[in-house]
Design an enzyme around this catalytic site. Structure first.
Site, PDB file in Angstrom:
ATOM      1  N   LYS A 184      36.292  27.044  36.118  1.00 21.68           N
ATOM      2  CA  LYS A 184      37.538  26.420  36.566  1.00 21.68           C
ATOM      3  C   LYS A 184      37.773  25.094  35.833  1.00 21.68           C
ATOM      4  CE  LYS A 184      37.101  28.574  41.141  1.00 21.68           C
ATOM      5  NZ  LYS A 184      36.513  28.360  42.490  1.00 21.68           N
ATOM      6  N   ILE A 213      45.941  25.570  46.038  1.00 18.68           N
ATOM      7  CA  ILE A 213      46.314  24.232  45.568  1.00 18.68           C
ATOM      8  C   ILE A 213      47.036  24.344  44.214  1.00 18.68           C
ATOM      9  CG2 ILE A 213      45.461  21.969  44.887  1.00 18.68           C
ATOM     10  CD1 ILE A 213      42.982  22.487  46.587  1.00 18.68           C
ATOM     11  N   VAL A 246      43.161  39.194  47.655  1.00 15.51           N
ATOM     12  CA  VAL A 246      44.309  38.411  47.178  1.00 15.51           C
ATOM     13  C   VAL A 246      45.553  39.297  47.116  1.00 15.51           C
ATOM     14  CG1 VAL A 246      45.236  37.000  45.308  1.00 15.51           C
ATOM     15  CG2 VAL A 246      42.815  36.829  45.911  1.00 15.51           C
ATOM     16  N   VAL A 291      42.427  28.725  39.687  1.00 16.63           N
ATOM     17  CA  VAL A 291      41.661  27.523  40.047  1.00 16.63           C
ATOM     18  C   VAL A 291      42.111  27.011  41.413  1.00 16.63           C
ATOM     19  CG1 VAL A 291      41.083  25.137  39.412  1.00 16.63           C
ATOM     20  CG2 VAL A 291      41.454  26.843  37.620  1.00 16.63           C
ATOM     21  N   LYS A 301      41.473  51.882  43.404  1.00 19.36           N
ATOM     22  CA  LYS A 301      40.345  52.704  42.971  1.00 19.36           C
ATOM     23  C   LYS A 301      40.412  54.088  43.601  1.00 19.36           C
ATOM     24  CE  LYS A 301      36.977  49.085  42.040  1.00 19.36           C
ATOM     25  NZ  LYS A 301      36.048  48.281  42.815  1.00 19.36           N
ATOM     26  N   ASP A 304      30.730  29.001  38.524  1.00 17.37           N
ATOM     27  CA  ASP A 304      32.110  29.177  38.974  1.00 17.37           C
ATOM     28  C   ASP A 304      32.918  27.899  38.752  1.00 17.37           C
ATOM     29  OD1 ASP A 304      34.137  30.678  40.884  1.00 17.37           O
ATOM     30  OD2 ASP A 304      33.917  28.645  41.680  1.00 17.37           O
ATOM     31  N   GLU A 317      48.111  30.041  38.073  1.00 17.11           N
ATOM     32  CA  GLU A 317      47.837  29.000  39.076  1.00 17.11           C
ATOM     33  C   GLU A 317      46.683  29.368  39.987  1.00 17.11           C
ATOM     34  OE1 GLU A 317      49.527  25.734  39.884  1.00 17.11           O
ATOM     35  OE2 GLU A 317      47.446  25.956  40.487  1.00 17.11           O
ATOM     36  N   LYS A 361      39.906  33.674  36.747  1.00 10.28           N
ATOM     37  CA  LYS A 361      39.388  32.466  36.090  1.00 10.28           C
ATOM     38  C   LYS A 361      38.495  32.786  34.893  1.00 10.28           C
ATOM     39  CE  LYS A 361      35.592  32.091  39.331  1.00 10.28           C
ATOM     40  NZ  LYS A 361      36.051  33.006  40.378  1.00 10.28           N
ATOM     41  N   GLY A 390      40.759  32.464  49.768  1.00  2.00           N
ATOM     42  CA  GLY A 390      41.323  33.166  50.917  1.00  2.00           C
ATOM     43  C   GLY A 390      42.550  33.973  50.531  1.00  2.00           C
TER      44      GLY A 390
END
Lengths: 425, 425
Positions: B205, B136, B14, B132, B45, B201, B129, B105, B302
């Site tokens: 969410k 979207i 991300v 979750v 790291k 998971d 945002e 999350k 993604g």
């Protein structure tokens, strides 16, 4: 508790929706603003009319400037529609340093840039989420959540009337004329439905969405339009057979420095999320270069959904202090192209004898049109038979050149339909 | 041009997405902020690792507090994941009056309320945002555009791994085990897929979404979970035959003062927009009391989609000046109920002889369960045959009582499946 004053111009369905939501959801609204919304003045045509909202009589006025100039009002909500006098009222409100929220697509499509600059100069906000797709928050999603994205494609089902008519034609096997009559009877189409069925309404909305997406003023005049009046139940039936639904799409896409815009009926693959958008629902599918494909789906009209969008804008202004947006100078960075490089569905009526298919296919070949599929069927007890082609992607001018040749071919009695097949590449 | 300083904690997929978008879309971002985003420090790291982003070497540090305490940094982006040390870092950043954007999350589901209060006390923003449904913008849509609505229902496909597995099972007629192996080979499932396939998971969410929707802290412990490990290809085949697709749904609904929450596989009608959500895509369908039904669809994970959501939050903070949100005290207004008043699909294996259907139907009747449809089919060369029921809406306890009786009935060799049928009423 601190109060925020609202003035409302116009008292139609969206205004009642807005006022009713403020009533019903008052504790939620007050809780999330920590301020109280107070409706100071509402512009009406007649003071005597009985209304389905619960406001004190002294709130109503027939003088717009009572609303605009009210000293305790910070936000003006314009719900009159049309260009004039909404245009003059909004200019007066902005010059009076009031924030403005509007649902007026024609006005924003026509004078949006000028009004945004005026708002910027006056240090106030102009918001218009409700001008496109009713309750669906497509505008704020593009300007806020997706602001890090270059938007490359927008494909919208943004006219509920035509979507209702096409859905009814498909589900009940109706001809266009019958579906329009039914839609009128149920209030889904106007007595004169032309602004919807000819694509004008969708073109206004597309000009607003594409202006935001591409950062360039897109004039509604630059959007080629084709309505749904020529869609027949035969086309809808072939679409189903081939794995598609016919939808009126408002589409805008950018490739390099060219933008293509269009309002047109199109074949949408049955497996695509836009295919499940039925009746009065709307949806906008877009592609951003970071987020990828994203779709928003919901009610494109109606008192409460549109009121929800208006109130979302009002509350956004209250929560953020109504900071003026950045002055985004609209540059003409992109060329408006009109290649319509697409797949096409073409339906002919032909004399049913040997060699006809081969001749047509050969004319397509000469014009660099390659074929993705062909459906030939014999009609019962008829001399002519339908012949249906789906092409691979090709410029529209090649299609037109081929059809120019085919129309003189004596065994083709009719070029019945030419419809874009959207493959979402 | 004014600069806005960012610090990034963590350098995984991300973070690379975020940094790459800032590079690729720089002119769009700078244009819409009228400020320049500058990445001051990134926590890694190892300083030696080769990276697919273009940042000067001196930006990297192995000390989180170099990032958090950097004097020119206004916004800290936390992309480490997990509870500790992300929790300590975010608290330090907030106490240091830095805005925080996170995609975490587990942390928000567990400590969200405390961290939001801390942000509020320090006059800074905490946005999440990306925690979750990846790209979207479901959280900001609920908190911003839909803030005038009372949300009554949320139904999400918010775990891409399970949706990929179920889609592959349905489209390629695979057994669960094979579909998991394929998903692992393609990187859509982890080597140990349990957190996805058991529903954990999705439950995290859902706790975040329902906390926002209902204004009440929903603990992940209060969400009953049922994963997809027991879904067989027979169930998927019956679902198709009956006009449904099986999806792992995360659902929350409020009726009066009761909330029901659940992560569970369910039959979704083929005509519902959630049915077209395939493979790694996510979607959230919700109902607001003003907006009606609204769905957001897009990529749930993604590098670039999730980076887009993170950057949307960062830009929102820059554009609005990072006003702290209103301190929404979470009250326990609603009861957490667990009636599961739903339609149910129940598949039995039964000895194929007269009277069996009548006996089972009579036990259902005794337990106030009425039937919407029955499918009885004979297997080839087998002593047992499948017998499938879809019930009308009924509390789960009635189903359990009936099944308790049926399991002792000698002609039923197996109670093979019990799956909720979602009718979106």
């Amino acid at each position: 508790m601190e109060k925020v004053g609202l003035g409302i111009l116009g008292m139609g369905t969206v205004a009642s929706g807005l006022i009713n939501i403020i009533g019903i959801n008052n504790s939620k609204i007050t809780g999330s603003l920590n301020k109280e919304l107070v409706i100071n003045k509402v512009l009406v045509k007649s003071l005597d009319k009985k209304r389905d909202v619960n406001l004190p009589q002294e709130v109503y006025t027939t003088d717009a400037y009572d609303v605009i100039n009210h000293k305790d009002t910070q936000i003006i909500v314009e719900l009159i529609g049309g260009i004039s006098p909404a245009y003059e009222y909004i200019k007066a409100a902005l010059n009076n340093k009031k924030h403005v929220v509007t649902a007026n697509k024609a006005l924003i499509a026509t004078h949006g840039e000028e009004l945004e600059e005026l708002a910027y100069k006056n240090g106030v906000s102009l918001m218009y989420e409700a001008s496109v797709a009713g309750g669906i928050p497509i505008i704020n999603t593009m300007t806020d959540n997706l602001c890090a994205n270059e938007i490359t494609d927008i494909t919208g089902i943004i006219n509920g009337t035509t979507n209702y008519i096409l859905t009814q034609m498909a589900e009940n096997n109706l001809e266009y004329e019958q579906a329009v009559k039914d839609a009128q009877a149920l209030g889904f189409a106007e007595a004169d439905p032309s602004s919807d069925v000819e694509g004008d309404d969708a073109a206004y909305k597309l000009s607003i969405l594409s202006t935001i997406a591409f950062g360039q003023r897109i004039n509604v005049r630059d959007i080629p339009k084709e309505g749904i009046t020529k869609i027949s139940k035969e086309d809808i039936s072939y679409a189903k057979e081939l794995g598609y639904n016919i939808k009126l799409l408002a589409s805008a896409s950018r490739k390099g420095d060219e933008i293509e815009l269009r309002v047109h009926p199109a074949f949408v693959p049955a497996s695509h999320p836009l295919s499940t958008v039925k009746n009065e629902y709307n949806a906008v599918f877009l592609k951003g270069n970071a987020v990828g494909g994203l779709m928003l789906y919901g009610k494109g009209a109606g008192s409460l959904p549109t009121g929800s969008a208006v109130l979302g804008d009002v509350m956004h202004i209250v929560k953020t202090g109504g900071k003026a947006k950045i002055d985004l100078k609209k540059e003409n960075k992109y060329l408006i192209a009109n290649k319509a490089h697409k797949q096409y569905y073409i339906r002919f009526e032909v004399i049913d004898k040997p060699g006809v298919l081969a001749n047509i296919a050969s004319i397509f070949g000469k014009n660099d049109i390659s074929l993705a599929s062909v459906v030939q069927r014999q009609k019962n007890g008829d001399e002519t038979a339908p012949l249906v082609f789906i092409t691979h992607e090709v410029d529209r001018k090649n299609i037109d050149a081929a059809l120019e040749e085919i129309k003189d071919y004596k065994n083709v009695t009719q070029i019945a339909s030419i419809i874009v097949v959207e493959n979402f590449k």
